[in-house]
Scaffold this motif. Sequence first.
Motif, PDB file in Angstrom:
ATOM      1  N   GLY A  31       0.781  -1.104   0.068  1.00 43.24           N
ATOM      2  CA  GLY A  31      -0.073  -0.031  -0.060  1.00 43.24           C
ATOM      3  C   GLY A  31       0.889   1.387  -0.070  1.00 43.24           C
ATOM      4  O   GLY A  31       0.460   2.224  -0.805  1.00 43.24           O
ATOM      5  N   PHE A  32       1.853   1.173   0.789  1.00 37.03           N
ATOM      6  CA  PHE A  32       2.797   2.585   0.926  1.00 37.03           C
ATOM      7  C   PHE A  32       3.587   2.617  -0.418  1.00 37.03           C
ATOM      8  O   PHE A  32       3.904   3.632  -0.765  1.00 37.03           O
ATOM      9  CB  PHE A  32       3.635   2.236   1.943  1.00 37.03           C
ATOM     10  N   VAL A 175      -6.910   0.943   5.111  1.00 31.82           N
ATOM     11  CA  VAL A 175      -5.330   1.575   5.221  1.00 31.82           C
ATOM     12  C   VAL A 175      -4.649   1.525   3.661  1.00 31.82           C
ATOM     13  O   VAL A 175      -4.478   2.278   3.261  1.00 31.82           O
ATOM     14  CB  VAL A 175      -4.639   1.045   6.339  1.00 31.82           C
ATOM     15  N   TYR A 176      -4.639   0.258   3.205  1.00 28.05           N
ATOM     16  CA  TYR A 176      -3.920  -0.071   2.044  1.00 28.05           C
ATOM     17  C   TYR A 176      -4.738   0.350   0.748  1.00 28.05           C
ATOM     18  O   TYR A 176      -4.000   1.015  -0.301  1.00 28.05           O
ATOM     19  CB  TYR A 176      -3.500  -1.478   1.925  1.00 28.05           C
ATOM     20  N   ILE A 177      -6.063   0.403   0.777  1.00 25.18           N
ATOM     21  CA  ILE A 177      -6.780   1.260  -0.234  1.00 25.18           C
ATOM     22  C   ILE A 177      -6.843   2.511  -0.219  1.00 25.18           C
ATOM     23  O   ILE A 177      -6.604   3.353  -1.264  1.00 25.18           O
ATOM     24  CB  ILE A 177      -8.219   0.721  -0.374  1.00 25.18           C
ATOM     25  N   ILE A 186      -5.048  -3.855  -6.328  1.00 28.31           N
ATOM     26  CA  ILE A 186      -4.599  -4.928  -7.413  1.00 28.31           C
ATOM     27  C   ILE A 186      -3.300  -5.800  -7.061  1.00 28.31           C
ATOM     28  O   ILE A 186      -3.292  -6.987  -7.373  1.00 28.31           O
ATOM     29  CB  ILE A 186      -4.778  -4.223  -8.692  1.00 28.31           C
ATOM     30  N   TYR A 187      -2.322  -5.145  -6.533  1.00 23.36           N
ATOM     31  CA  TYR A 187      -1.146  -5.604  -6.270  1.00 23.36           C
ATOM     32  C   TYR A 187      -1.182  -6.852  -5.061  1.00 23.36           C
ATOM     33  O   TYR A 187      -0.641  -7.842  -5.017  1.00 23.36           O
ATOM     34  CB  TYR A 187       0.173  -4.661  -6.048  1.00 23.36           C
ATOM     35  N   ASN A 188      -2.093  -6.125  -4.316  1.00 23.54           N
ATOM     36  CA  ASN A 188      -2.218  -7.156  -3.016  1.00 23.54           C
ATOM     37  C   ASN A 188      -3.129  -8.323  -3.407  1.00 23.54           C
ATOM     38  O   ASN A 188      -2.944  -9.420  -3.053  1.00 23.54           O
ATOM     39  CB  ASN A 188      -2.880  -6.328  -1.916  1.00 23.54           C
ATOM     40  N   GLU A 189      -4.181  -7.982  -4.360  1.00 21.12           N
ATOM     41  CA  GLU A 189      -4.777  -9.164  -5.006  1.00 21.12           C
ATOM     42  C   GLU A 189      -3.882 -10.171  -5.542  1.00 21.12           C
ATOM     43  O   GLU A 189      -4.200 -11.284  -5.474  1.00 21.12           O
ATOM     44  CB  GLU A 189      -5.924  -8.778  -5.874  1.00 21.12           C
TER      45      GLU A 189
END
Length: 556
Positions: A31-32, A175-177, A186-189
């Motif tokens: 996320g960051f 937090v990450y969105i 998307i990258y977390n998915e």
Amino acid sequence: MQTLAEGLRLPTNGLDYAILAIYFVVVLGIGFAARASVRTSLDFFLSGRSLPAWVTGLAFVAANLGATEILGMAATGAQYGVAVVHWYWIGAIPAMVFLGLVMMPFYYRSKVRSVPEFLLQRFDKSAHLLSSILFAFAAILIAGVNLYALSIVVEALLGWPQWVAIVVAGLFVLVYITIGGLSSAIYNEVLQFFVILAALIPITVLGLKRVGGWDAMSDSLTKQHGGDFMTAWGGTGIGDANPLGANWLTIILGLGFVLSFGYWTTNFAEVQRALSAKNLSAAKRTPLIAAFPKIFIVFAVMIPGLVAAVIVPQIGTPDSDLTYNDAIPLLMQELLPNGVLGIAVTGLLAAFMAGMAANVSSFNTVFTTDIWQRYVVKGKPDTYYLKFGRLITAVGVLASIGTAFIAASFSNIMSYLQTLFSFFNVPMFVVFIIGMFWKRASMKSGVWGLIAGTGAAMVNYFWIYKGGVIDIPSDQGANFVSAIVGFVAGAVVMVVVTLFTAPKPEAELAGLVYGTESADPDEALEEADKAWYRKPALLGWGAIVLAAACYIPYSF
């Protein structure tokens, strides 16, 4: 929804919790990292339309790997047997291919930021506003399903109170969105896709080994439930009784056409991943790439359900304290050593967070661009809508926590979600499909088609089915019928309204209706996209043929 059995508490230790902690740290790190790329609202809501096809393709399939996939489909396998393959090979692949080959060119060339925005271009403001409100409402309800499912799983497996699980998962998604926007989601998915597989594959392999392999498992279940349990089409003749409560006609029309196409082609939580692709070729290939893992994921959820039915023959019956939803947690407890257990728990959390994040990220886009910017606060600088998008993300997460408890009134996650799809996605699909292929469809027919389709599906479910006017054997069967009724009602009303109202000027339909040419020339293919293995038609028809071939061993 039935809670998981208390006896399924897992013997987790420090190693398992360390794996879980590492996963959460990586999620926030992504996320960051994604934050640096978010400079405009387009970056926040659609990743600046810059992502490669393999990333959007994996995110496309991971966004669907939520509560229905992990718990719901394993439960369906334990309850109905091999019939669960219908949700994949008929209920997903054809619609995903249709989206990639037929509908994505319309979506991408029109430069819309959301699915409802396409209805604004094709019909009018009334259809756009109503579809935006319906979609935003449905997205929050579906996100709530994933949160509620996560909370009962974590409470049963790890002993955490439900409210702790809801707050922790909701906070991490928020937090990450909020930080990284759609790119972060998307990258977390993509990460979650591999984590989920790392959780499901050991359960599947060790489960089969525990029951003596496929043949031994098949023999055991055939003795328990009859020969139709291990075939896809057994007992589905019209008039025949079967646990699914559906015949071949309602499976093909209700699930394979109406529900499936309604979900995969108009659900913005999925389409948004394709719209974030870097060019039209990548956008078309997004659902086609996703179709190939989708074909085989069924085995990783169906087999654990079948294994659970062998290990505990009374599962889901009054003679057992285990429900069908306990299939995956039961095998985690029975089969997995510490370390692998931590990966499995992390995989379950990843699945629920992926499902929630997909719906929250699509909700913030629709609410900001289609409702707030279009009808409430117009003409502000782009930075205002970027800040508002982050704010409404927090509102969406809080609303999801509230709607999580609506799911508690339903006895089966899968039935609840299929009910929502029949109410919201099916009417949207009929308006899209008629609007895209019939130039004469008038501007006002869009909004009346949505109203008629949604209303008819709800009347069929709540009055005709729940009211006992017509006897339908199961909730799933009722959902298939509601989908068909909603589709037919929406289509008929659109035709009737079109006969008495003015069509949209043909000049305004360029690039929006089949057979018309877009005013903008097609973008030139990148050299890499000219490779034979990247041709969308080859990928699409390859997926169709492969899915059809997979049916052969389970059809006799």
